[in-house]
Design a protein around this motif. Sequence first.
Motif, PDB file in Angstrom:
ATOM      1  N   ASP A  82       0.847  -1.188   0.000  1.00 41.15           N
ATOM      2  CA  ASP A  82       0.000   0.000   0.000  1.00 41.15           C
ATOM      3  C   ASP A  82       0.885   1.242   0.000  1.00 41.15           C
ATOM      4  OD1 ASP A  82      -2.111  -1.710   0.184  1.00 41.15           O
ATOM      5  OD2 ASP A  82      -2.944  -0.873   2.026  1.00 41.15           O
ATOM      6  N   LEU A  83       0.618   2.162  -0.921  1.00 42.75           N
ATOM      7  CA  LEU A  83       1.333   3.431  -0.979  1.00 42.75           C
ATOM      8  C   LEU A  83       0.361   4.556  -0.658  1.00 42.75           C
ATOM      9  CD1 LEU A  83       3.517   3.163  -4.226  1.00 42.75           C
ATOM     10  CD2 LEU A  83       4.241   2.871  -1.852  1.00 42.75           C
ATOM     11  N   ASN A  84       0.633   5.307   0.400  1.00 42.96           N
ATOM     12  CA  ASN A  84      -0.174   6.480   0.706  1.00 42.96           C
ATOM     13  C   ASN A  84       0.233   7.625  -0.214  1.00 42.96           C
ATOM     14  OD1 ASN A  84      -1.404   5.083   2.765  1.00 42.96           O
ATOM     15  ND2 ASN A  84      -0.145   5.957   4.381  1.00 42.96           N
ATOM     16  N   VAL A  85      -0.746   8.304  -0.784  1.00 40.30           N
ATOM     17  CA  VAL A  85      -0.469   9.388  -1.733  1.00 40.30           C
ATOM     18  C   VAL A  85      -1.241  10.638  -1.325  1.00 40.30           C
ATOM     19  CG1 VAL A  85      -0.009   7.764  -3.605  1.00 40.30           C
ATOM     20  CG2 VAL A  85      -2.320   8.680  -3.315  1.00 40.30           C
ATOM     21  N   SER A  86      -0.715  11.799  -1.719  1.00 38.62           N
ATOM     22  CA  SER A  86      -1.346  13.063  -1.329  1.00 38.62           C
ATOM     23  C   SER A  86      -2.490  13.458  -2.254  1.00 38.62           C
ATOM     24  CB  SER A  86      -0.301  14.182  -1.303  1.00 38.62           C
ATOM     25  OG  SER A  86       0.240  14.388  -2.606  1.00 38.62           O
ATOM     26  N   ASP A  87      -2.447  12.996  -3.501  1.00 32.00           N
ATOM     27  CA  ASP A  87      -3.461  13.360  -4.491  1.00 32.00           C
ATOM     28  C   ASP A  87      -3.748  12.114  -5.323  1.00 32.00           C
ATOM     29  OD1 ASP A  87      -4.859  14.250  -6.764  1.00 32.00           O
ATOM     30  OD2 ASP A  87      -3.870  16.204  -6.744  1.00 32.00           O
ATOM     31  N   LEU A  88      -4.798  11.393  -4.966  1.00 27.11           N
ATOM     32  CA  LEU A  88      -5.057  10.100  -5.598  1.00 27.11           C
ATOM     33  C   LEU A  88      -5.248  10.197  -7.109  1.00 27.11           C
ATOM     34  CD1 LEU A  88      -5.438   7.055  -5.218  1.00 27.11           C
ATOM     35  CD2 LEU A  88      -7.875   7.490  -4.807  1.00 27.11           C
ATOM     36  N   PRO A  89      -6.076  11.102  -7.643  1.00 29.29           N
ATOM     37  CA  PRO A  89      -6.224  11.161  -9.107  1.00 29.29           C
ATOM     38  C   PRO A  89      -4.897  11.415  -9.828  1.00 29.29           C
ATOM     39  CG  PRO A  89      -7.995  12.369  -8.046  1.00 29.29           C
ATOM     40  CD  PRO A  89      -7.016  12.024  -6.968  1.00 29.29           C
ATOM     41  N   ARG A  90      -4.060  12.289  -9.263  1.00 29.18           N
ATOM     42  CA  ARG A  90      -2.762  12.567  -9.883  1.00 29.18           C
ATOM     43  C   ARG A  90      -1.879  11.324  -9.876  1.00 29.18           C
ATOM     44  NH1 ARG A  90       1.387  16.706  -7.004  1.00 29.18           N
ATOM     45  NH2 ARG A  90       1.200  15.053  -5.434  1.00 29.18           N
ATOM     46  N   SER A  91      -1.845  10.612  -8.757  1.00 28.90           N
ATOM     47  CA  SER A  91      -1.017   9.412  -8.665  1.00 28.90           C
ATOM     48  C   SER A  91      -1.556   8.284  -9.538  1.00 28.90           C
ATOM     49  CB  SER A  91      -0.916   8.949  -7.206  1.00 28.90           C
ATOM     50  OG  SER A  91      -0.158   9.867  -6.447  1.00 28.90           O
ATOM     51  N   VAL A  92      -2.874   8.162  -9.618  1.00 28.50           N
ATOM     52  CA  VAL A  92      -3.464   7.137 -10.487  1.00 28.50           C
ATOM     53  C   VAL A  92      -3.056   7.382 -11.934  1.00 28.50           C
ATOM     54  CG1 VAL A  92      -5.643   6.331 -11.486  1.00 28.50           C
ATOM     55  CG2 VAL A  92      -5.393   6.497  -9.003  1.00 28.50           C
ATOM     56  N   ILE A 123      -0.174  -3.459  -6.045  1.00 34.43           N
ATOM     57  CA  ILE A 123       0.150  -2.204  -5.379  1.00 34.43           C
ATOM     58  C   ILE A 123      -1.132  -1.397  -5.265  1.00 34.43           C
ATOM     59  CG2 ILE A 123       1.410  -0.026  -5.576  1.00 34.43           C
ATOM     60  CD1 ILE A 123       3.553  -1.556  -7.153  1.00 34.43           C
ATOM     61  N   THR A 124      -1.428  -0.931  -4.059  1.00 35.57           N
ATOM     62  CA  THR A 124      -2.622  -0.126  -3.828  1.00 35.57           C
ATOM     63  C   THR A 124      -2.228   1.305  -3.495  1.00 35.57           C
ATOM     64  OG1 THR A 124      -3.866  -2.034  -3.013  1.00 35.57           O
ATOM     65  CG2 THR A 124      -4.715   0.132  -2.439  1.00 35.57           C
ATOM     66  N   LEU A 125      -2.785   2.247  -4.219  1.00 32.41           N
ATOM     67  CA  LEU A 125      -2.613   3.667  -3.923  1.00 32.41           C
ATOM     68  C   LEU A 125      -3.741   4.083  -2.990  1.00 32.41           C
ATOM     69  CD1 LEU A 125      -1.916   4.965  -7.546  1.00 32.41           C
ATOM     70  CD2 LEU A 125      -0.257   4.138  -5.861  1.00 32.41           C
ATOM     71  N   VAL A 126      -3.391   4.744  -1.891  1.00 36.44           N
ATOM     72  CA  VAL A 126      -4.375   5.110  -0.876  1.00 36.44           C
ATOM     73  C   VAL A 126      -4.304   6.614  -0.618  1.00 36.44           C
ATOM     74  CG1 VAL A 126      -5.200   4.701   1.471  1.00 36.44           C
ATOM     75  CG2 VAL A 126      -4.082   2.849   0.210  1.00 36.44           C
ATOM     76  N   GLN A 127      -5.428   7.286  -0.736  1.00 40.97           N
ATOM     77  CA  GLN A 127      -5.495   8.719  -0.461  1.00 40.97           C
ATOM     78  C   GLN A 127      -5.339   8.972   1.037  1.00 40.97           C
ATOM     79  OE1 GLN A 127      -5.966  11.635  -2.498  1.00 40.97           O
ATOM     80  NE2 GLN A 127      -5.413  12.521  -0.516  1.00 40.97           N
ATOM     81  N   ILE A 128      -4.353   9.805   1.408  1.00 40.27           N
ATOM     82  CA  ILE A 128      -4.163  10.101   2.827  1.00 40.27           C
ATOM     83  C   ILE A 128      -5.180  11.140   3.288  1.00 40.27           C
ATOM     84  CG2 ILE A 128      -1.704   9.578   2.744  1.00 40.27           C
ATOM     85  CD1 ILE A 128      -1.198  12.622   2.828  1.00 40.27           C
ATOM     86  N   GLU A 129      -5.346  11.227   4.599  1.00 33.72           N
ATOM     87  CA  GLU A 129      -6.189  12.271   5.166  1.00 33.72           C
ATOM     88  C   GLU A 129      -5.457  13.608   5.088  1.00 33.72           C
ATOM     89  OE1 GLU A 129      -7.788  11.303   9.018  1.00 33.72           O
ATOM     90  OE2 GLU A 129      -7.685   9.157   8.569  1.00 33.72           O
ATOM     91  N   ALA A 133      -1.086  15.562   5.197  1.00 37.52           N
ATOM     92  CA  ALA A 133      -0.479  15.963   3.927  1.00 37.52           C
ATOM     93  C   ALA A 133       0.729  16.873   4.118  1.00 37.52           C
ATOM     94  CB  ALA A 133      -1.519  16.651   3.052  1.00 37.52           C
ATOM     95  N   ALA A 134       0.706  17.735   5.140  1.00 38.19           N
ATOM     96  CA  ALA A 134       1.784  18.710   5.326  1.00 38.19           C
ATOM     97  C   ALA A 134       3.118  18.048   5.650  1.00 38.19           C
ATOM     98  CB  ALA A 134       1.407  19.697   6.429  1.00 38.19           C
ATOM     99  N   ARG A 135       3.088  16.826   6.151  1.00 37.12           N
ATOM    100  CA  ARG A 135       4.336  16.148   6.507  1.00 37.12           C
ATOM    101  C   ARG A 135       5.180  15.831   5.278  1.00 37.12           C
ATOM    102  NH1 ARG A 135       2.430  11.600  10.964  1.00 37.12           N
ATOM    103  NH2 ARG A 135       1.371  13.027  12.405  1.00 37.12           N
ATOM    104  N   GLY A 136       4.519  15.582   4.153  1.00 37.18           N
ATOM    105  CA  GLY A 136       5.250  15.240   2.942  1.00 37.18           C
ATOM    106  C   GLY A 136       5.975  13.909   3.074  1.00 37.18           C
ATOM    107  N   PHE A 137       6.840  13.636   2.114  1.00 35.34           N
ATOM    108  CA  PHE A 137       7.611  12.392   2.113  1.00 35.34           C
ATOM    109  C   PHE A 137       9.082  12.716   1.925  1.00 35.34           C
ATOM    110  CE2 PHE A 137       9.832   9.179  -0.431  1.00 35.34           C
ATOM    111  CZ  PHE A 137       9.724   8.082   0.405  1.00 35.34           C
ATOM    112  N   HIS A 138       9.939  12.016   2.662  1.00 35.24           N
ATOM    113  CA  HIS A 138      11.383  12.151   2.457  1.00 35.24           C
ATOM    114  C   HIS A 138      11.996  10.763   2.536  1.00 35.24           C
ATOM    115  CE1 HIS A 138      15.449  13.602   2.395  1.00 35.24           C
ATOM    116  NE2 HIS A 138      15.041  14.868   2.390  1.00 35.24           N
ATOM    117  N   ARG A 139      12.642  10.348   1.465  1.00 34.05           N
ATOM    118  CA  ARG A 139      13.159   8.983   1.406  1.00 34.05           C
ATOM    119  C   ARG A 139      14.349   8.735   2.326  1.00 34.05           C
ATOM    120  NH1 ARG A 139      13.428  10.879  -3.841  1.00 34.05           N
ATOM    121  NH2 ARG A 139      15.399  11.806  -4.480  1.00 34.05           N
ATOM    122  N   LYS A 140      14.929   9.796   2.898  1.00 34.08           N
ATOM    123  CA  LYS A 140      16.043   9.601   3.823  1.00 34.08           C
ATOM    124  C   LYS A 140      15.579   9.476   5.269  1.00 34.08           C
ATOM    125  CE  LYS A 140      19.681  11.573   0.974  1.00 34.08           C
ATOM    126  NZ  LYS A 140      20.835  12.505   0.905  1.00 34.08           N
TER     127      LYS A 140
END
Length: 206
Positions: A82-92, A123-129, A133-140
């Motif tokens: 499962d991948l949490n995403v900030s904008d489901l339509p954009r990620s889809v 793989i499931t894309l999941v819209q976050i609450e 969203a403000a936390r964003g993602f950082h791979r490090k």
Amino acid sequence: MGPAEDHPRGPGGRGGRGAERDRHHAAAGPPERPGGRRPRHAGRCAPSPVHRVPGGARGTRRRLRGRHLTDPRGQAGLHHLDLNVSDLPRSVAFYEEVLGRLGYREVERGTGWMSFGDGTFYITLVQIEERFAARGFHRKGIGVNHLAFPAPSVNAVDDFHAWLMARGVPVLYGSPLDMGHPDQPNYAVFFEDPDRLKLEYVHRPG
């Protein structure tokens, strides 16, 4: 001859005392444990495994029936991600193209989520609450650094790189990069999804 239950010897072909013993054991239930106790779950059906869907489908459940999974390995390997995403339509829109090129297709969708599978893994894309969203993602940081998909050849990596460039997808590190040696090829292109999750397409046989 009629249905099995009408057969004079019964469904299992047993008659007389054998059939009587079968009826007795069926009525008695599961054998008792030492000490006179029956198994804890005697007489109850095991619950079906469920997957709780976060985000927009909070509080709902969908059963993991594996309708689109055909992997004969059973318990081997990963089942899904499962991948949490900030904008489901954009990620889809992004993953439909990228995963479609890698042999995945849409297999299931619901309120706030969508799954792509290749028959052995999905793989499931999941819209976050919105509050996350403000936390964003950082791979490090703690968690996933990147996802890598296997490529059948060096030429396949080069073709995929050209395809990414033509669509304006951010490509990282000036890749493709040859990181292997003669005994162990390792040739890959690195790129980002709309939330800056790093993805890799790599030819590394063995």
